[in-house]
Design a protein around this motif. Structure first.
Motif, short mmCIF file in Angstrom:
data_model
loop_
_atom_site.label_atom_id
_atom_site.label_comp_id
_atom_site.label_asym_id
_atom_site.label_seq_id
_atom_site.Cartn_x
_atom_site.Cartn_y
_atom_site.Cartn_z
N UNK A 170 18.72 4.57 -3.61
CA UNK A 170 18.29 3.58 -4.60
C UNK A 170 17.59 2.40 -3.93
N UNK A 171 18.16 1.94 -2.80
CA UNK A 171 17.55 0.82 -2.09
C UNK A 171 16.19 1.22 -1.53
N UNK A 172 16.10 2.44 -0.99
CA UNK A 172 14.82 2.91 -0.47
C UNK A 172 13.76 3.03 -1.55
N UNK A 173 14.18 3.55 -2.72
CA UNK A 173 13.24 3.70 -3.83
C UNK A 173 12.76 2.34 -4.32
N UNK A 174 13.69 1.40 -4.48
CA UNK A 174 13.32 0.06 -4.95
C UNK A 174 12.39 -0.64 -3.96
N UNK A 175 12.71 -0.53 -2.66
CA UNK A 175 11.87 -1.15 -1.64
C UNK A 175 10.48 -0.51 -1.63
N UNK A 176 10.43 0.82 -1.80
CA UNK A 176 9.14 1.52 -1.84
C UNK A 176 8.30 1.11 -3.03
N UNK A 177 8.93 0.98 -4.18
CA UNK A 177 8.20 0.57 -5.40
C UNK A 177 7.64 -0.84 -5.23
N UNK A 178 8.44 -1.74 -4.69
CA UNK A 178 7.98 -3.12 -4.47
C UNK A 178 6.78 -3.16 -3.53
N UNK A 179 6.87 -2.42 -2.42
CA UNK A 179 5.77 -2.41 -1.46
C UNK A 179 4.51 -1.81 -2.05
N UNK A 180 4.64 -0.70 -2.77
CA UNK A 180 3.48 -0.04 -3.36
C UNK A 180 2.85 -0.90 -4.44
N UNK A 181 3.66 -1.57 -5.25
CA UNK A 181 3.13 -2.38 -6.35
C UNK A 181 2.34 -3.57 -5.82
N UNK A 182 2.89 -4.24 -4.82
CA UNK A 182 2.21 -5.42 -4.27
C UNK A 182 0.97 -5.01 -3.47
N UNK A 183 1.03 -3.86 -2.80
CA UNK A 183 -0.10 -3.44 -1.99
C UNK A 183 -1.18 -2.69 -2.72
N UNK A 184 -0.93 -2.30 -3.99
CA UNK A 184 -1.88 -1.46 -4.73
C UNK A 184 -3.28 -2.05 -4.86
N UNK A 185 -3.45 -3.34 -5.18
CA UNK A 185 -4.81 -3.89 -5.29
C UNK A 185 -5.59 -3.80 -3.97
N UNK A 186 -4.90 -4.01 -2.85
CA UNK A 186 -5.55 -3.92 -1.55
C UNK A 186 -5.94 -2.47 -1.26
N UNK A 187 -5.08 -1.54 -1.68
CA UNK A 187 -5.37 -0.11 -1.45
C UNK A 187 -6.63 0.29 -2.21
N UNK A 188 -6.83 -0.27 -3.40
CA UNK A 188 -8.02 0.04 -4.19
C UNK A 188 -9.29 -0.42 -3.46
#
Length: 249
Positions: free
Chosen positions: A107-125
């Motif tokens: 659960x902690x890994x999933x939550x941490x992954x979601x947070x990182x992906x969400x914040x980094x998504x605009x830069x990834x685009x």
């Protein structure tokens, strides 16, 4: 510190793997929404893509999108691994008996992954748009005309300095740690050091007592000092040279 070390480690890896990311992006966009065999295949495989991009767009094109890629890796991995590390340090991954809980870890890994992906998504685009840019004869997908920094921008020079500083800091920090300790050690009446007999002894004592990571203390501070220091040195050198030349005209 977990955030910083995780982000820096990911950035260091990104410098070497970004060309593969460029190739991957181009191959994934090739033939987008077109039936197999109905479009021209500019990239037949990974190796052909490397050769084609280097030949047509130039070798520098294999590092397209590097600046946003570094920002993305720093944000995503720094947040993901850093957050998980905080959860682990806070004991949130242990059950009521004090044993490691696989469910809580997941659960902690999933939550941490979601947070990182969400914040980094605009830069990834932005990274994807830049990596897809190419000469018209090998273009695939939609061609955005983004430009992160103008060619002569100080921002480009700063980013370049910060990227190159990764390798420099990783290589030089152990020597910097040893030199700092040698200079700072107490001395006897004759000026002889009381803690270390010399460079090899300082290295061995540090590793034996503090572990290999003891040789990398202050690496974060060194990194954030070296990049700006490099660009400011070049800036002042350029300005002083200009004033000197103007004075002698």
């Amino acid at each position: 510190m977990d955030f910083l070390l995780s982000g820096l480690a990911a950035c260091g890896a990104c410098v070497f793997t970004n060309p593969l990311e460029v190739v991957k992006t181009r191959m994934q966009l090739q033939g987008e929404l077109q039936a197999r065999g109905s479009y021209q295949r500019h990239y037949r495989n990974v190796f052909h893509a490397f050769f084609t991009i280097g030949q047509v767009d130039g070798l520098a094109a294999l590092q397209k999108g590097l600046a946003p890629a570094l920002v993305y890796q720093f944000l995503m991995n720094g947040i993901r691994l850093g957050t998980y590390g905080l959860a682990e340090a806070g004991g949130y991954l242990l059950d009521s008996n004090g044993n490691h809980s696989p469910g809580r870890s997941a659960a902690a890994g999933a939550l941490a992954g979601v947070m990182g992906a969400y914040i980094g998504s605009p830069i990834y685009m932005v990274k994807t748009h830049l990596q897809a840019q190419s000469a018209s004869e090998i273009a695939v997908g939609h061609q955005y005309k983004h430009q992160v920094f103008p060619p002569q921008s100080w921002k480009l020079a700063l980013v370049s300095a910060m990227v190159s500083s990764l390798a420099v800091v990783f290589t030089m920090t152990p020597f910097d740690v040893v030199s700092t300790r040698l200079y700072n050690q107490p001395t006897d009446a004759r000026g002889k050091g009381l803690m270390y007999r010399g460079l090899p002894d300082a290295v061995m004592q540090t590793i034996r007592t503090e572990g290999i990571w003891g040789m990398y203390k202050g690496m974060g501070a060194s990194y954030f000092r070296l990049g700006p220091h490099t660009i400011l040195s070049l800036f002042f050198w350029d300005q002083l040279r200009f004033l000197y030349q103007k004075h002698n005209q």
